[in-house]
Design a protein around this motif. Structure first.
Motif, mmCIF file in Angstrom:
data_model
loop_
_atom_site.group_PDB
_atom_site.id
_atom_site.type_symbol
_atom_site.label_atom_id
_atom_site.label_comp_id
_atom_site.label_asym_id
_atom_site.label_seq_id
_atom_site.Cartn_x
_atom_site.Cartn_y
_atom_site.Cartn_z
ATOM 1 N N ARG A 1 56.520 1.667 -39.567
ATOM 2 C CA ARG A 1 58.040 1.781 -39.880
ATOM 3 C C ARG A 1 58.665 2.245 -41.073
ATOM 4 O O ARG A 1 58.070 2.092 -42.021
ATOM 5 C CB ARG A 1 58.408 0.300 -39.280
ATOM 6 C CG ARG A 1 57.915 -0.084 -37.836
ATOM 7 C CD ARG A 1 58.391 -1.351 -37.592
ATOM 8 N NE ARG A 1 58.041 -2.508 -38.175
ATOM 9 C CZ ARG A 1 58.283 -3.692 -37.988
ATOM 10 N NH1 ARG A 1 58.999 -4.318 -37.167
ATOM 11 N NH2 ARG A 1 57.587 -4.948 -38.931
ATOM 12 N N SER B 1 70.925 -6.506 -48.058
ATOM 13 C CA SER B 1 71.168 -6.137 -46.759
ATOM 14 C C SER B 1 69.977 -7.300 -46.092
ATOM 15 O O SER B 1 69.017 -7.476 -46.524
ATOM 16 C CB SER B 1 70.846 -4.781 -46.233
ATOM 17 O OG SER B 1 69.666 -4.312 -46.587
ATOM 18 N N THR C 1 76.426 -4.142 -50.851
ATOM 19 C CA THR C 1 75.389 -5.157 -51.281
ATOM 20 C C THR C 1 75.158 -5.317 -52.567
ATOM 21 O O THR C 1 75.805 -6.126 -53.403
ATOM 22 C CB THR C 1 74.400 -4.957 -50.476
ATOM 23 O OG1 THR C 1 73.502 -3.710 -50.589
ATOM 24 C CG2 THR C 1 74.424 -5.222 -48.792
ATOM 25 N N HIS D 1 68.932 5.500 -46.596
ATOM 26 C CA HIS D 1 70.221 5.476 -46.350
ATOM 27 C C HIS D 1 70.606 6.546 -45.827
ATOM 28 O O HIS D 1 70.515 7.764 -45.929
ATOM 29 C CB HIS D 1 71.009 5.112 -47.560
ATOM 30 C CG HIS D 1 70.628 3.710 -48.248
ATOM 31 N ND1 HIS D 1 69.320 3.556 -48.727
ATOM 32 C CD2 HIS D 1 71.304 2.512 -48.522
ATOM 33 C CE1 HIS D 1 69.243 2.238 -49.514
ATOM 34 N NE2 HIS D 1 70.255 1.642 -49.076
HETATM 35 O O1 TXA Z 1 71.066 -3.912 -49.559
HETATM 36 C C1 TXA Z 1 70.086 -3.340 -49.702
HETATM 37 O O2 TXA Z 1 69.112 -3.357 -48.968
HETATM 38 C C2 TXA Z 1 70.030 -2.361 -51.342
HETATM 39 C C3 TXA Z 1 70.801 -1.372 -51.374
HETATM 40 C C4 TXA Z 1 70.738 -0.580 -52.293
HETATM 41 O O3 TXA Z 1 70.872 -0.725 -49.965
HETATM 42 N N1 TXA Z 1 68.434 -2.017 -51.307
HETATM 43 C C5 TXA Z 1 67.637 -3.004 -51.498
HETATM 44 O O4 TXA Z 1 66.197 -2.418 -51.440
HETATM 45 O O5 TXA Z 1 67.620 -4.128 -51.332
HETATM 46 P P1 TXA Z 1 64.934 -2.955 -52.268
HETATM 47 O O6 TXA Z 1 63.990 -1.995 -52.116
HETATM 48 O O7 TXA Z 1 65.137 -3.715 -53.578
HETATM 49 O O8 TXA Z 1 64.567 -3.941 -50.946
HETATM 50 C C6 TXA Z 1 64.127 -3.458 -49.655
HETATM 51 C C7 TXA Z 1 63.073 -4.209 -49.046
HETATM 52 C C8 TXA Z 1 61.922 -4.622 -49.928
HETATM 53 O O9 TXA Z 1 61.472 -5.941 -49.748
HETATM 54 C C9 TXA Z 1 60.726 -3.678 -49.092
HETATM 55 O O10 TXA Z 1 59.397 -4.383 -49.085
HETATM 56 C C10 TXA Z 1 61.434 -3.946 -47.506
HETATM 57 O O11 TXA Z 1 62.957 -3.741 -47.688
HETATM 58 N N2 TXA Z 1 61.066 -2.521 -46.905
HETATM 59 C C11 TXA Z 1 61.477 -1.525 -46.851
HETATM 60 N N3 TXA Z 1 60.770 -0.399 -46.198
HETATM 61 C C12 TXA Z 1 60.143 -1.340 -45.507
HETATM 62 C C13 TXA Z 1 59.188 -1.069 -44.300
HETATM 63 N N4 TXA Z 1 58.980 0.225 -43.984
HETATM 64 N N5 TXA Z 1 58.639 -1.979 -43.659
HETATM 65 C C14 TXA Z 1 58.892 -3.265 -44.480
HETATM 66 N N6 TXA Z 1 59.443 -3.545 -45.246
HETATM 67 C C15 TXA Z 1 60.236 -2.745 -45.764
#
Ligand code: TXA
Ligand code: MG
Length: 315
Positions: free
Chosen positions: A107, A171, A25, A57
């Motif tokens: 979660r 993603s 991604t 991951h």
């Molecule tokens: O494609 C992707 O998902 C990339 C690659 C590096 O894997 N990662 C990514 O991570 O986009 P990030 O941190 O930029 O965005 C992750 C999103 C954030 O908006 C975060 O708030 C949400 O996922 N998220 C993560 N953990 C969560 C949780 N436990 N509950 C709700 N939202 C969550």
């Protein structure tokens, strides 16, 4: 430093360091998801607020058992269809997942990347990797190792190079609310694709449901140069401005070629997604006053692309 040495990457991660890694991604800023020091460094390097949780991951979906209490049936259907790949599941976490990872939420976000380098790396580690996109908070996500180096190079001991990201946008994030499947972030798997496995899907972007929490803040993915969404490209409306253009598939008359970026001459959504963030970054280096962009058709990956464009425009 950019390189292709998996063992070096693994060694640094084993020491609790944070490095840049490729995924299909976007590039991630990765550290041991079970090590508080590593997780804290991720937030610091990215300048990310602690209320915005991180994705974990893993190398195979079977490992989700260790970190979550299970996968509800509808999500399992989606997982079987799209994992490994650009899909992230929000699942009820087990206590082994640190609070810092989920910002205290019940979660945890679980993703199984399909990029061969990411897979190889995860398979030689004995812990999962926490990884947000490897950009400073609020800026455009990186889709090459060089993008990561340009902004965070001096803070990272290593950036593992896996070439240009094939999907190019983040993603798709899904979870359950009661018995419904909910999409929280539009991404690399389209809603139409999800619907062919689970017909009733609700879309509930974080910024609509809860402005305080989970990521997806309204202004995001933003270049430094103002970006404006227009219905038609009419640069006569901006007579004294140096204007750049991001166009889906057509050339725009009246704008020098160097200042227009065509995402996909064949109007292919996948190709447009792949090139989107690179286009924003490229135009952002050209000392423009404005970037004009037209939304794509609101279907398939066009929806996720439009979501990114709207956020980029909402500064
Ligand atoms: O494609 C992707 O998902 C990339 C690659 C590096 O894997 N990662 C990514 O991570 O986009 P990030 O941190 O930029 O965005 C992750 C999103 C954030 O908006 C975060 O708030 C949400 O996922 N998220 C993560 N953990 C969560 C949780 N436990 N509950 C709700 N939202 C969550
Ligand atoms: Mg991000």
């Amino acid at each position: 430093m950019i390189g292709r040495d998996l063992n070096k990457a693994a060694k640094l991660l084993n020491e609790g360091k944070v490095i840049g890694i490729p995924t299909e991604t976007v590039y991630g800023l990765a550290g041991n998801a079970l090590n508080l020091e590593a997780i804290t460094s991720i937030f610091k390097v990215k300048n990310r607020p602690f209320f915005d949780p991180l994705i974990v991951h893993i190398s195979d979906l079977s490992e989700a058992e260790e970190y979550t209490t299970g996968i509800p049936e509808p999500l399992l259907l989606l997982a079987e269809a799209f994992m490994p790949g650009p899909l992230t599941l929000l699942l009820e976490r087990r206590p082994v997942i640190p609070d810092l990872i989920t910002s205290g939420l019940p979660r945890v976000a679980i993703r199984v990347p399909i990029h061969p380098v990411t897979k190889a790396l995860l398979s030689i580690l004995d812990f999962p990797l926490a990884a947000p996109s490897a950009n400073p908070f609020g800026y455009i996500s990186p889709t090459t190792a060089q993008h990561v180096a340009d902004q965070l190079g001096d803070q990272l001991p290593y950036i593992l190079d896996g070439g240009a990201c094939q999907v190019g946008i983040e993603s798709t994030i899904v979870g359950m609310e009661e018995d419904r499947v909910v999409v929280y972030r539009k991404g690399g798997i389209s809603i139409e694709a999800l619907q062919s496995f689970v017909p009733n899907i609700e879309v509930k972007l974080h910024s609509q449901s809860d402005p305080m929490a989970p990521g997806m803040l309204q202004s995001h993915y933003a270049p430094s140069c103002p970006l404006i969404i227009v219905d038609e490209f009419d640069i006569r409306e901006y007579p004294d401005k140096k204007v750049g253009v991001i166009s889906f598939n057509r050339k725009v008359t009246g704008v020098p070629e160097a200042m227009q970026y065509i995402l996909s001459p064949n109007a292919d959504f996948g190709e447009a997604a792949q090139r989107l963030f690179g286009a924003m970054r490229h135009l952002d280096t050209m000392d423009l006053d404005l970037i004009l962009v037209k939304l794509l058709p609101e279907k398939e990956l066009g929806r996720a692309i439009n979501d990114r464009l709207r956020r980029a425009a909402s500064r």
